[in-house]
Design a protein around this motif. Structure first.
Motif, short mmCIF file in Angstrom:
data_model
loop_
_atom_site.label_atom_id
_atom_site.label_comp_id
_atom_site.label_asym_id
_atom_site.label_seq_id
_atom_site.Cartn_x
_atom_site.Cartn_y
_atom_site.Cartn_z
N PRO A 121 0.92 -1.20 0.00
CA PRO A 121 0.00 0.02 -0.20
C PRO A 121 0.83 1.50 -0.14
O PRO A 121 0.31 2.35 -0.24
N ASP A 122 2.03 1.19 0.13
CA ASP A 122 2.93 2.42 0.28
C ASP A 122 3.99 2.45 -0.93
O ASP A 122 4.93 3.18 -1.23
N ARG A 123 3.48 1.55 -2.03
CA ARG A 123 4.13 1.82 -3.54
C ARG A 123 2.90 2.01 -4.44
O ARG A 123 1.84 1.81 -4.14
N ALA A 124 3.11 2.77 -5.48
CA ALA A 124 2.41 3.11 -6.52
C ALA A 124 2.80 2.94 -7.86
O ALA A 124 4.07 2.83 -7.96
N ILE A 125 2.06 2.78 -8.71
CA ILE A 125 2.05 2.37 -9.93
C ILE A 125 1.76 3.77 -11.10
O ILE A 125 0.74 3.73 -10.96
N VAL A 126 2.62 4.09 -11.94
CA VAL A 126 2.36 5.09 -12.98
C VAL A 126 2.52 4.73 -14.27
O VAL A 126 3.42 4.11 -14.60
N VAL A 127 1.23 4.36 -15.10
CA VAL A 127 1.34 4.05 -16.38
C VAL A 127 0.77 4.99 -17.47
O VAL A 127 -0.07 6.07 -16.80
N GLN A 128 0.71 4.85 -18.50
CA GLN A 128 0.29 5.86 -19.48
C GLN A 128 -1.43 6.06 -19.34
O GLN A 128 -1.92 4.93 -18.99
N GLY A 129 -1.89 7.14 -19.52
CA GLY A 129 -2.94 7.32 -19.29
C GLY A 129 -4.02 6.48 -20.50
O GLY A 129 -3.59 6.38 -21.63
N GLY A 130 -5.11 5.63 -20.00
CA GLY A 130 -5.89 4.90 -20.86
C GLY A 130 -5.55 3.64 -21.10
O GLY A 130 -6.28 2.87 -21.95
N SER A 131 -4.29 3.30 -20.64
CA SER A 131 -3.95 1.81 -20.95
C SER A 131 -4.36 0.83 -19.93
O SER A 131 -4.94 1.27 -18.94
N ASP A 132 -4.57 -0.34 -20.54
CA ASP A 132 -5.28 -1.40 -19.59
C ASP A 132 -4.04 -1.95 -18.75
O ASP A 132 -4.66 -2.71 -17.61
N GLY A 133 -2.88 -1.92 -19.02
CA GLY A 133 -1.90 -2.39 -18.10
C GLY A 133 -0.44 -2.06 -18.50
O GLY A 133 -0.31 -1.20 -19.48
N GLU A 134 0.65 -2.57 -17.71
CA GLU A 134 1.96 -2.23 -18.22
C GLU A 134 2.23 -2.64 -19.60
O GLU A 134 2.82 -1.70 -20.30
N LEU A 135 1.63 -3.71 -20.03
CA LEU A 135 2.25 -4.11 -21.36
C LEU A 135 1.92 -3.25 -22.63
O LEU A 135 2.41 -2.85 -23.57
N ALA A 136 0.24 -2.61 -22.21
CA ALA A 136 -0.03 -1.56 -23.37
C ALA A 136 0.45 -0.25 -23.13
O ALA A 136 0.03 0.61 -23.79
N SER A 137 1.36 -0.04 -22.08
CA SER A 137 1.81 1.28 -21.84
C SER A 137 2.86 1.66 -22.22
O SER A 137 3.97 0.73 -22.21
N PHE A 138 3.22 3.07 -22.69
CA PHE A 138 4.74 3.51 -23.20
C PHE A 138 4.78 4.92 -22.55
O PHE A 138 3.89 6.00 -22.82
N MET A 139 5.66 5.12 -21.62
CA MET A 139 6.18 6.42 -21.14
C MET A 139 7.52 6.86 -21.78
O MET A 139 8.48 6.05 -21.47
N ALA A 140 7.63 8.05 -22.08
CA ALA A 140 8.97 8.52 -22.70
C ALA A 140 9.69 8.77 -21.28
O ALA A 140 9.35 8.70 -20.30
N ARG A 141 11.22 8.61 -21.69
CA ARG A 141 12.07 8.88 -20.38
C ARG A 141 11.74 10.14 -19.82
O ARG A 141 11.75 10.34 -18.55
N ALA A 142 11.57 11.20 -20.67
CA ALA A 142 11.34 12.45 -19.86
C ALA A 142 10.27 12.37 -19.00
O ALA A 142 10.20 13.19 -17.90
N SER A 143 9.08 11.83 -19.57
CA SER A 143 7.69 11.72 -18.42
C SER A 143 8.24 10.85 -17.28
O SER A 143 7.77 11.25 -16.20
N ALA A 144 8.78 9.85 -17.38
CA ALA A 144 9.55 9.10 -16.06
C ALA A 144 10.07 9.82 -15.16
O ALA A 144 10.19 9.94 -13.84
N THR A 145 11.15 10.62 -15.87
CA THR A 145 11.74 11.43 -14.90
C THR A 145 11.08 12.50 -14.29
O THR A 145 11.30 12.57 -13.14
N LEU A 146 10.13 13.25 -14.94
CA LEU A 146 9.15 14.10 -14.21
C LEU A 146 8.14 13.46 -13.18
O LEU A 146 8.29 14.12 -11.96
N VAL A 147 7.98 12.32 -13.38
CA VAL A 147 7.10 11.45 -12.40
C VAL A 147 8.19 11.49 -11.16
O VAL A 147 7.56 11.62 -10.20
N SER A 148 9.19 10.99 -11.21
CA SER A 148 10.05 10.67 -10.25
C SER A 148 10.45 11.87 -9.11
O SER A 148 11.18 11.76 -8.20
N GLN A 149 10.11 13.09 -9.81
CA GLN A 149 10.37 14.07 -8.94
C GLN A 149 9.29 14.70 -8.05
O GLN A 149 9.43 15.77 -7.35
N ASP A 150 8.32 14.00 -7.95
CA ASP A 150 7.07 14.42 -7.18
C ASP A 150 7.52 14.24 -5.61
O ASP A 150 8.10 13.55 -5.06
#
Length: 393
Positions: A59-88
């Motif tokens: 419960p103290d971990r979260a997953i961020v995937v591309q909006g509208g994707s059904d799961g990780e396999l259908a998700s794609f996040m650019a490196r810049a987006s992943a870096t931005l997410v990790s700065q929260d």
């Protein structure tokens, strides 16, 4: 004699006579046992899958995937987006002061089942040492962890159990190159069905520059709501944010629903067969006891005790059948290891789980069948004219 005393006496008399009708009684027990056994066994599959996926994550971990994707396999996040997410600011920091965020790549590779030349889809997860360290529930049970920059695989215990060619030292061809299995891990959840490799090596092999998801360790559970609100409303991002546990629980919803529908249909069909068997058996039991029933009615026993005696027999036999079916299902299927397609169309290895709730559900079905199977013969027995019953009509 009071009505209650009459009920106790005639029910006891009827139950004592069951061994004299052993063959007919076994029809009910075996028939209902078959229904309950199949019902519990099939539902234990969905219960096992749901238990495996719902136990995945913290419960103290979260997953961020591309909006509208059904799961990780259908998700794609650019490196810049992943870096931005990790700065929260809701993300915890490691001992080195860096955010505990792990960009991860999910790709599909084929691994054959034992004795099968056709490969099944298996998830290969590319992750960094940070991603491994963020999962303290994962334990190496053999070998070692993969090393960055090398084509090495670490295999989940479930995948090792269900598929072949994943022994330590084995070389598997992935994307035109051979990768070496160097370790095996156990997590006790959905990750047991995966192969793990170094993120950058997997990206290079599959020509991917981004990631499928970003796993985050939160500063606290209460920090999730703020994280979700900030990332979801950020105009530079198009992401879905969920707790890790909620994400994996949702992956089993579709499969569990399909299994439930199929199980209910099969159970209803078998229940109708068992119901007719119970009706026929109880009608035969009433016919065999016609004169006995007439005698009891002639000496003052009312209709209620007669109905109670027939119903008690039907319910007792159905309960015995339910216990038999549930017991057989538990012995044969509880802990039985299988794999099936998960939400990402890759194999998930799990164990069947015959839970107390499933046993209770099976016994409920048995008692309902017994009630309906005994009701009409009981009413018929109570309505028999005394004179006709004494003549054995």
């Amino acid at each position: 004699m009071s009505t209650l005393a009459q009920v106790r006496e005639i029910v006891a008399m009827n139950l004592r006579s069951i061994p004299q009708r052993l063959g007919a009684s076994l029809v009910i027990v075996v028939g209902i046992g078959g229904v309950v056994g199949v019902l519990v066994a099939m539902l234990s599959m969905s219960a096992g899958l749901d238990r495996t996926l719902s136990a995945t994550g913290s419960p103290d971990r979260a997953i961020v995937v591309q909006g509208g994707s059904d799961g990780e396999l259908a998700s794609f996040m650019a490196r810049a987006s992943a870096t931005l997410v990790s700065q929260d600011p809701a993300i915890a920091r490691g001992a080195n002061g860096l955010p505990l965020a792990s960009g991860e790549l999910i790709i599909v590779t084929e691994v054959p089942r034992p004795g099968d030349s056709i490969g099944a889809n298996i998830s290969l997860r590319g992750l960094s040492p940070t991603g491994v360290a963020m999962r303290p529930e994962v334990r190496l049970v053999a070998g070692r962890m993969f090393r960055p920059g090398l084509r090495e695989l670490v295999v989940g215990e479930g995948a090792f159990r269900e598929f072949e060619g994943l022994d330590l030292g084995a070389r598997r061809k992935v994307r035109g190159a051979y990768w070496t299995v160097v370790g095996r891990f156990r997590s006790g959840d959905a990750h047991d069905s995966e192969l793990w490799a170094d993120l950058e090596t997997a990206q290079a092999a599959f020509g991917r520059s981004g990631v499928s998801s970003v796993l985050l360790r939160l500063t606290s559970r209460d920090a999730f709501a703020g994280l979700q609100q900030r990332l979801s409303s950020d105009p530079q991002l198009n992401v879905d944010v969920r707790t890790e546990r909620d994400y994996y629980s949702s992956q089993s919803a579709g499969t569990t629903r399909v299994i439930g529908i199929v199980t209910t249909l099969v159970g209803l069909i078998m229940a109708f067969g068992a119901l007719f068997g119970a009706l026929n058996t109880m009608y035969s039991a009433v016919s065999a006891r016609t004169q006995e029933i007439g005698t009891l009615r002639a000496i003052g026993f009312g209709a209620a005790p007669v109905i109670a005696s027939v119903m008690a027999e039907a319910m007792l036999l159905s309960l015995a059948g339910g216990l038999l079916g549930a017991g057989v299902a538990y012995l044969l299927f509880n802990g039985y290891s299988v794999s099936t397609l998960g939400g990402s169309f890759t194999q998930v290895a799990f164990n069947f789980a015959v839970t107390p709730a499933l046993v209770a559900q099976g016994l409920t079905w048995a008692l309902v069948i017994g009630f309906l199977g005994g009701l009409f013969p009981a009413v018929r027995a109570a309505r028999l004219p005394v004179t006709a019953a004494l003549r054995g009509a």
